[in-house]
Design an enzyme around this catalytic site. Structure first.
Site, short mmCIF file in Angstrom:
data_model
loop_
_atom_site.label_atom_id
_atom_site.label_comp_id
_atom_site.label_asym_id
_atom_site.label_seq_id
_atom_site.Cartn_x
_atom_site.Cartn_y
_atom_site.Cartn_z
N ASP A 8 15.12 5.48 18.48
CA ASP A 8 15.09 6.48 17.49
C ASP A 8 13.34 6.30 17.94
O ASP A 8 13.25 6.27 18.90
CB ASP A 8 14.66 6.08 16.35
N ASP A 10 10.60 7.84 15.22
CA ASP A 10 9.26 7.47 14.52
C ASP A 10 9.60 5.27 13.99
O ASP A 10 10.96 5.84 13.14
CB ASP A 10 9.55 8.43 13.09
#
Length: 68
Positions: A8, A10
């Protein structure tokens, strides 16, 4: 054996508060050295992901969960 790393962005690769990926650079460098693809799997848009792909010179496909 071949490895692939999915990440991912963030709060994982990129610091949630600063948008910096500085802390991840040693790991990204190791992946590049070993020829291990780094694949972004995130809800960011294609354009947002491409910024990181270009800056980090990953050159690998990515997965965007944003369909707008």
């Amino acid at each position: 054996m071949q490895y692939i790393v999915f990440t991912d962005q963030d709060g994982t690769l990129v610091d949630h508060d600063t948008d910096s990926y500085e802390a991840a650079l040693p790991a990204i460098g190791m992946l590049k050295e070993k020829g291990i693809p780094l694949v972004f799997c995130t809800s960011k848009t294609k354009a947002e992901i491409e910024v990181y792909v270009d800056e980090l010179d990953t050159g690998h496909p990515f997965i965007s969960g944003c369909f707008s």
